[in-house]
Design an enzyme around this catalytic site. Structure first.
Site, PDB file in Angstrom:
ATOM      1  CE1 TYR A 131      -3.335  -1.870   5.684  1.00 22.59           C
ATOM      2  CE2 TYR A 131      -2.811   0.361   5.408  1.00 22.59           C
ATOM      3  CZ  TYR A 131      -3.566  -0.979   4.853  1.00 22.59           C
ATOM      4  OH  TYR A 131      -3.520  -1.463   3.483  1.00 22.59           O
TER       5      TYR A 131
ATOM      6  CB  SER B 141      -1.210  -0.366   1.436  1.00 23.82           C
ATOM      7  OG  SER B 141      -1.488   1.463   1.571  1.00 23.82           O
TER       8      SER B 141
HETATM    9  N1  NAP Z   1      -9.055  -0.459  -0.429  1.00 22.52           N
HETATM   10  C1  NAP Z   1      -7.792  -0.112   0.104  1.00 22.52           C
HETATM   11  O1  NAP Z   1      -7.979   1.244  -0.255  1.00 22.52           O
HETATM   12  C2  NAP Z   1      -6.679  -0.634  -0.020  1.00 22.52           C
HETATM   13  C3  NAP Z   1      -5.357   0.516  -0.459  1.00 22.52           C
HETATM   14  C4  NAP Z   1      -4.539  -0.051  -0.581  1.00 22.52           C
HETATM   15  C5  NAP Z   1      -3.544  -1.265  -0.215  1.00 22.52           C
HETATM   16  N2  NAP Z   1      -5.332  -1.809  -0.476  1.00 22.52           N
HETATM   17  C6  NAP Z   1      -5.153  -3.180   0.576  1.00 22.52           C
HETATM   18  O2  NAP Z   1      -5.255  -4.690  -0.519  1.00 22.52           O
HETATM   19  C7  NAP Z   1      -5.672  -5.831  -0.025  1.00 22.52           C
HETATM   20  C8  NAP Z   1      -7.267  -5.815  -0.447  1.00 22.52           C
HETATM   21  O3  NAP Z   1      -7.663  -5.002   0.356  1.00 22.52           O
HETATM   22  P1  NAP Z   1      -9.543  -5.079   0.311  1.00 22.52           P
HETATM   23  O4  NAP Z   1      -9.714  -3.072   0.474  1.00 22.52           O
HETATM   24  O5  NAP Z   1      -9.934  -5.720  -0.595  1.00 22.52           O
HETATM   25  O6  NAP Z   1     -10.130  -5.168   1.622  1.00 22.52           O
HETATM   26  P2  NAP Z   1     -10.427  -6.583   2.346  1.00 22.52           P
HETATM   27  O7  NAP Z   1     -11.877  -6.974   2.144  1.00 22.52           O
HETATM   28  O8  NAP Z   1     -10.612  -6.431   3.723  1.00 22.52           O
HETATM   29  O9  NAP Z   1      -9.163  -7.244   2.532  1.00 22.52           O
HETATM   30  C9  NAP Z   1      -8.854  -7.467   3.096  1.00 22.52           C
HETATM   31  C10 NAP Z   1      -8.274 -10.156   2.947  1.00 22.52           C
HETATM   32  O10 NAP Z   1      -7.295 -10.479   3.622  1.00 22.52           O
HETATM   33  C11 NAP Z   1      -7.654 -10.840   4.311  1.00 22.52           C
HETATM   34  N3  NAP Z   1      -7.197 -11.277   5.634  1.00 22.52           N
HETATM   35  C12 NAP Z   1      -8.132 -10.785   6.587  1.00 22.52           C
HETATM   36  N4  NAP Z   1      -7.143 -11.745   7.354  1.00 22.52           N
HETATM   37  C13 NAP Z   1      -6.146 -12.361   7.340  1.00 22.52           C
HETATM   38  C14 NAP Z   1      -5.825 -13.599   7.548  1.00 22.52           C
HETATM   39  N5  NAP Z   1      -5.433 -13.915   9.719  1.00 22.52           N
HETATM   40  N6  NAP Z   1      -5.793 -14.952   7.137  1.00 22.52           N
HETATM   41  C15 NAP Z   1      -5.800 -14.679   6.010  1.00 22.52           C
HETATM   42  N7  NAP Z   1      -6.384 -13.870   4.859  1.00 22.52           N
HETATM   43  C16 NAP Z   1      -6.683 -12.672   5.962  1.00 22.52           C
HETATM   44  C17 NAP Z   1      -9.623 -10.732   4.245  1.00 22.52           C
HETATM   45  O11 NAP Z   1     -10.394 -12.370   4.555  1.00 22.52           O
HETATM   46  P3  NAP Z   1     -12.133 -12.303   4.631  1.00 22.52           P
HETATM   47  O12 NAP Z   1     -12.366 -11.988   3.453  1.00 22.52           O
HETATM   48  O13 NAP Z   1     -12.039 -13.659   4.830  1.00 22.52           O
HETATM   49  O14 NAP Z   1     -12.353 -10.738   5.393  1.00 22.52           O
HETATM   50  C18 NAP Z   1      -9.252  -9.881   2.788  1.00 22.52           C
HETATM   51  O15 NAP Z   1      -8.979 -11.223   2.071  1.00 22.52           O
HETATM   52  C19 NAP Z   1      -5.090  -5.717   1.350  1.00 22.52           C
HETATM   53  O16 NAP Z   1      -3.534  -6.037   1.716  1.00 22.52           O
HETATM   54  C20 NAP Z   1      -5.427  -4.260   1.881  1.00 22.52           C
HETATM   55  O17 NAP Z   1      -4.516  -3.711   2.391  1.00 22.52           O
HETATM   56  C21 NAP Z   1      -6.743  -1.841  -0.097  1.00 22.52           C
END
Ligand code: NAP
Ligand code: FAD
Lengths: 445, 248
Positions: free
Chosen positions: B152, B139
Site C-alpha cells: 500500500y 497518505s
Molecule cells: N482511513 C485512513 O486512516 C486513511 C489514512 C490515509 C489515507 N487514506 C486514504 O483516504 C482515501 C479514502 O479512504 P477511506 O478511509 O475513506 O476508506 P475507503 O472507504 O476504503 O475508501 C476507499 C475508496 O476507494 C474506492 N475504490 C476502491 N477500489 C476502487 C476502484 N477499483 N475503482 C474506483 N473506486 C475504488 C472505494 O469505493 P467503494 O466505496 O465502492 O468501496 C472507496 O470509495 C483512500 O485513498 C485512503 O488510502 C485513508
C-alpha cells in the site's frame, strides 16, 4: 469495549460493530446468536447494551427523500435529531416531537417511542411515523405501517429494539415560521398549584415543570413551570426578525472530568434547587419572552457531558408515570419518599401526559410523569425499590429508556400489553429471541 | 463567494472521506459530480446530498480497475469541473499481498495506477482550459516503506511523486495540484483498529482541510497537522535503524 448508557451505569464489556449498509446486516446476524441495535446511547440504562453484539447504527445516517410540500421525510435510522434540526429548521420545518436532548437518533426515538413537552397535544414521536423498514432475525426487511404488518409496527414503537433493527423511517415534519418559542414561566408553591397550572396550560403546545425535589411539608411539589408555543414571524421583536430561522447561538459548557460525587450532597443540591426556584419566580414576574428553540427544548445539551456530574459510579434516572386519578397522591408520596431519603435528586421534572398511544410497550399514559436523578451509591437501590412500590401501588409504570434496575414482576404489572407485545415479537422474530439487550435479559422480556 | 469554483468532482464518493468532502464542497456552494464504482451505493449518497443541501448533484460510474482505468469517466462530465478530488484507494491486506501477486497488483493499481492516470487525464484538460484544482488523497504511508504495509505504502508513494511532478508541470498553466496526506482517519478502512486519538482525524476534518487548501492553494497538506513533524523525523531516521523499527 466498555459500553454504557447515558447514566454510565451499568457499564459492560460489549462487542461493538458498526452497520454501514443494509446489505451487511445478514452477515452480522449469522455471526452472533443475539444482538441489539444501538443509536446514540442516550438511553440511561442498559437498553442499548448486549455483550455478544451491540450494533451501532450511527453510520446508517443517510437522508433518502424529502417532500418540501408535505414535509414528509424519509431517512435512515441512524440520522441524529441534531442533524435534522440543522438541515430543516433553516427551511422552516421542525420535527413533530422532540425529547429533551437533540443527540438521539431517529431509530432511538422510535424504539423508545419518545415523548416531548407537547405530549398532551401531539402524543409520542411514534404517532407521527407513517412507516418504517425493519430487519428481522432472518435478515429479511419488512415495511411496517398502520396498513402493512400493523402488529409489528405497533410492537416496534416503544419496542426497545427487541422486534428487530429499524433501518429507516418516514414521518412528517411540521412547518414553523421562526426558530423561536414564546415562553412563559410560572411558579407554583405546592403540588396542588403545580397540577392546577398543568390543567390551566392545556392549550399551550409545550409545557413542563422543574420540580424542587428537596422541598417538604407545605412546599412539597413546589415547581417552576415553563410553557411555550412556536412564534409566528410577525410576532418576533425587531432584533430577531431579520433572521427568524437562525441556528442556535454557539457556546458550550463542559464538565471537565468526573466530578467527585461528594460534590453532590444535601447542601449543594438544596442550594441549587432553591436557586432555581427563586430564579423561576423572578422569570415568572418578567412575563412571556421569545427564546430560541434550542434553549427551550434542549437546555441540558449546552452542558457537554453533564452526566459526569454524578461522579465515576454513574447515576440512575427514575422516571415513572401514574394514572391521572392517582397522580396527586402518588406524586406526593414519591417526592416525600425521595426527599426523606436524603439521596438528593439534582433534577426533578414533572409533566402531564395526554392519552396513551398505539405502541404496545410505549411508556406514556394519561397522567403525570415524574423524573428524578440519583447518583449510584449505597442506599440508592433501596430507595429506588421503594419508589417502585409507590408507583406500583398507584397503578403506574417506569420508562424503559431510563431504567437500569427495575424487577421483572414490576414491569409486567406496569405494562398490561406486554403479553401482546411478546406474542407479536415471537411470531416475527422466533424463539429464543435474537434481538436481546441487557435490559431484556434482566427483565426476562 | 467561493472564488469562482462552481463545479466539483469527487471520485470515490462512496468512501467516508469522499462523502465528507462532497458535503463540505456542497456547503461551500459547489455543484457536484460524484463518481464511484458501485452505482447503487452511489445513489444512496447522491440522494442524501440532495436532501441535505438541496444542491445539484450528478452521479457517474468510475472503476479504476476497468480496462481503461476508469478514464472514460471524463467523457461523462459536463461541464468539466473546476475542482477534481480523487479519494480512490485500497488498504488491502499486507500478508495477503505478500503471498498473492494478484492481490498486491490490485492494491497497486487502486492506489497508484488508477488515480494517477485519472489525475493525468484531468490535468490535460485543465491545462488546456488554463485552470482548475486537482486534489489527490495520498497518505503518510507513502513517505517510507514499512514492513507492515509497504505494498500500500509504495503505491501511495508513487501517487505522491506523480502529483508532485504534475504540480510542477502545471504551474505555468494556472492549474493547481494539492496533495493530501492523511495520517489516521476514522473510517470504514480503519474500522476496529485501535488508533491513537490525538493522531486520528475525522473524515470531516480531512474535508475541511481539503476545502481550505482549495481556496488558499496549498501544495502538500497533512491531516492532522502533527503528522508533518512526525514524518519529518521519520524520514530522517537512517535506514539501518528504520529497518528494525518498521515492523510496527
Ligand atoms: N482511513 C485512513 O486512516 C486513511 C489514512 C490515509 C489515507 N487514506 C486514504 O483516504 C482515501 C479514502 O479512504 P477511506 O478511509 O475513506 O476508506 P475507503 O472507504 O476504503 O475508501 C476507499 C475508496 O476507494 C474506492 N475504490 C476502491 N477500489 C476502487 C476502484 N477499483 N475503482 C474506483 N473506486 C475504488 C472505494 O469505493 P467503494 O466505496 O465502492 O468501496 C472507496 O470509495 C483512500 O485513498 C485512503 O488510502 C485513508
Ligand atoms: C438529556 C436527556 C433528555 C432526555 N429527554 C427525554 C424526553 O424528554 N423524552 C423521552 O421520551 N426521552 C428522553 N430521553 C431519553 C432518550 O430520548 C431515549 O432514550 C432515546 O431512545 C435515545 O435515543 P438513542 O438514539 O440515543 O438510542 P439508544 O440509547 O442508543 O437506544 C435506545 C433504545 O433504542 C433501541 N434502538 C436504537 N436504535 C435502534 C434501531 N435503529 N433499531 C432498533 N432499535 C433501536 C436500542 O436497542 C435501545 O433499546 C432523554 C435522554 C437524555 C440523555
Amino acid at each position: 469495549m466498555m459500553l454504557a448508557g447515558w447514566g454510565r451505569y451499568p457499564a459492560l464489556d460489549c462487542r461493538l460493530e458498526r452497520l454501514r449498509r443494509r446489505e451487511d446486516l445478514s452477515g452480522l446476524l449469522h455471526r452472533s446468536t443475539t444482538l441489539i441495535a444501538r443509536g446514540n446511547g442516550r438511553s440511561y440504562g442498559d437498553a442499548a447494551l448486549n455483550p455478544e453484539l451491540t450494533l451501532s447504527m450511527r453510520a446508517m445516517d443517510r437522508m433518502r427523500a424529502f417532500d418540501a410540500v408535505t414535509g414528509r421525510l424519509d431517512c435512515e435510522a441512524g440520522v441524529l435529531l441534531a442533524d435534522l434540526l440543522e438541515t430543516f429548521v433553516p427551511r422552516g420545518w421542525f420535527p413533530p416531537v422532540v425529547p429533551g436532548t437533540r443527540l438521539v437518533t431517529v431509530g432511538g426515538m422510535i424504539a423508545a417511542d419518545v415523548h416531548g413537552k407537547n405530549h398532551h397535544r401531539d402524543g409520542t414521536f411514534g404517532a407521527h411515523v407513517e412507516s418504517l423498514t425493519l430487519a428481522g432475525a432472518d435478515g429479511a426487511i419488512r415495511e411496517c405501517s398502520r396498513e402493512e404488518n400493523a402488529d409489528l409496527f405497533r410492537a416496534t414503537l416503544g419496542g426497545m429494539g427487541l422486534t428487530g433493527v429499524i433501518l429507516s423511517a418516514r414521518f412528517r415534519l411540521r412547518p414553523v415560521e421562526t426558530a423561536f418559542v414564546m415562553a412563559e414561566t410560572r411558579a407554583a408553591r405546592d403540588l396542588d398549584e403545580t397540577m392546577a397550572l398543568f390543567e390551566a396550560s392545556r392549550d399551550w403546545p409545550h409545557s413542563v415543570a422543574w420540580i424542587d425535589c428537596l422541598a417538604r411539608g407545605a412546599g412539597l411539589g413546589r415547581a417552576v413551570m415553563t410553557r411555550g408555543a412556536f412564534m409566528e414571524r410577525g410576532a418576533l421583536p425587531p432584533g430577531l426578525a431579520s433572521n427568524p430561522l437562525r441556528p442556535a447561538p454557539a457556546g458550550k459548557l463542559r464538565v471537565p472530568a468526573d466530578a467527585p460525587s461528594a460534590l453532590l450532597n444535601r447542601v449543594s443540591i438544596g442550594l441549587f434547587n432553591a436557586l432555581c426556584y427563586r430564579r423561576g419566580r423572578r422569570r415568572a414576574r418578567a412575563g412571556a419572552r421569545p427564546i430560541h428553540f434550542d434553549r427551550f427544548f434542549f437546555p441540558l445539551d449546552r452542558i457537554e457531558a453533564w452526566n459526569r456530574l454524578y461522579g465515576r459510579r454513574g447515576f440512575v434516572q427514575y422516571q415513572c408515570v401514574l394514572p391521572k386519578g392517582d397522580s396527586a397522591a402518588g406524586v406526593a408520596a414519591l417526592l416525600e419518599r425521595a426527599a426523606a431519603s436524603g439521596q438528593g435528586s439534582f433534577l426533578g421534572v414533572l409533566k402531564l401526559f395526554g392519552p396513551a398511544g398505539e405502541g404496545l410497550m410505549s411508556f406514556p399514559m394519561e397522567g403525570y410523569t415524574l423524573a428524578l436523578d440519583f447518583p449510584v451509591r449505597s442506599g440508592a437501590a433501596a430507595l429506588l425499590d421503594g419508589l417502585d412500590e409507590i408507583t406500583h401501588r398507584h397503578g403506574g409504570r417506569v420508562y424503559l429508556a431510563k431504567d437500569a434496575r427495575c424487577a421483572p414482576e414490576r414491569l409486567r404489572e406496569g405494562y398490561p400489553r406486554l403479553g401482546a407485545f411478546e406474542a407479536v415479537r415471537d411470531e416475527a422474530v422466533g424463539a429464543p429471541p435474537r434481538f436481546a439487550s441487557e435490559l431484556s435479559r434482566r427483565l426476562a422480556l | 463567494m467561493n472564488g469562482g469554483i462552481e463545479t466539483a468532482l469527487v471520485i470515490g464518493a462512496t468512501s467516508d472521506i469522499g462523502r465528507a468532502i462532497a458535503h463540505a464542497l456542497a456547503e461551500d456552494g459547489c455543484v457536484l459530480q460524484l463518481a464511484a464504482r458501485d452505482p447503487a451505493r452511489l445513489e444512496r449518497e447522491t440522494r442524501d446530498l440532495r436532501v441535505r443541501t438541496r444542491g445539484a448533484v450528478t452521479a457517474h460510474r468510475c472503476d479504476v480497475l476497468d480496462e481503461d482505468g476508469g478514464v472514460s469517466l471524463l467523457d461523462t462530465l459536463d461541464p468539466l469541473p473546476d475542482v477534481a478530488v480523487c479519494v480512490v484507494g485500497r488498504l488491502g491486506d499486507q500478508a495477503k499481498s505478500q503471498r498473492d501477486g494478484a492481490a498486491a497488483e490490485r492494491v497497486m493499481r487502486t492506489n497508484y495506477v488508477g488515480p494517477a492516470l485519472l489525475m493525468g487525464a484531468l490535468a490535460e484538460r485543465f491545462e488546456r482550459r488554463g485552470g482548475g484544482v486537482l486534489v489527490g488523497i495520498s497518505s503518510v504511508a507513502g513517505e517510507r516503506g514499512r514492513a507492515s504495509n509497504y505494498v500500500y505504502g509504495s503505491a501511495k508513494a508513487g501517487f505522491t511523486a506523480f502529483l508532485s511532478g504534475l504540480r510542477g508541470r502545471l504551474a505555468a498553466s494556472g492549474a493547481h495540484v494539492v496533495t493530501v496526506k492523511p495520517g489516521f482517519v476514522r473510517t470504514r478502512m480503519t474500522d476496529g483498529m485501535d488508533l491513537p486519538a490525538r493522531l486520528t482525524a475525522t473524515p470531516e476534518e480531512v474535508a475541511a482541510a481539503v476545502v481550505a487548501a482549495i481556496h488558499r492553494p496549498r501544495d502538500v497538506i497533512y491531516v492532522r497537522r502533527v503528522w508533518r513533524p512526525i514524518m519529518f523525523v521519520l524520514r530522517a531516521v537512517p535506514e539501518r535503524v528504520f529497518k528494525r523499527m518498521s515492523r510496527l
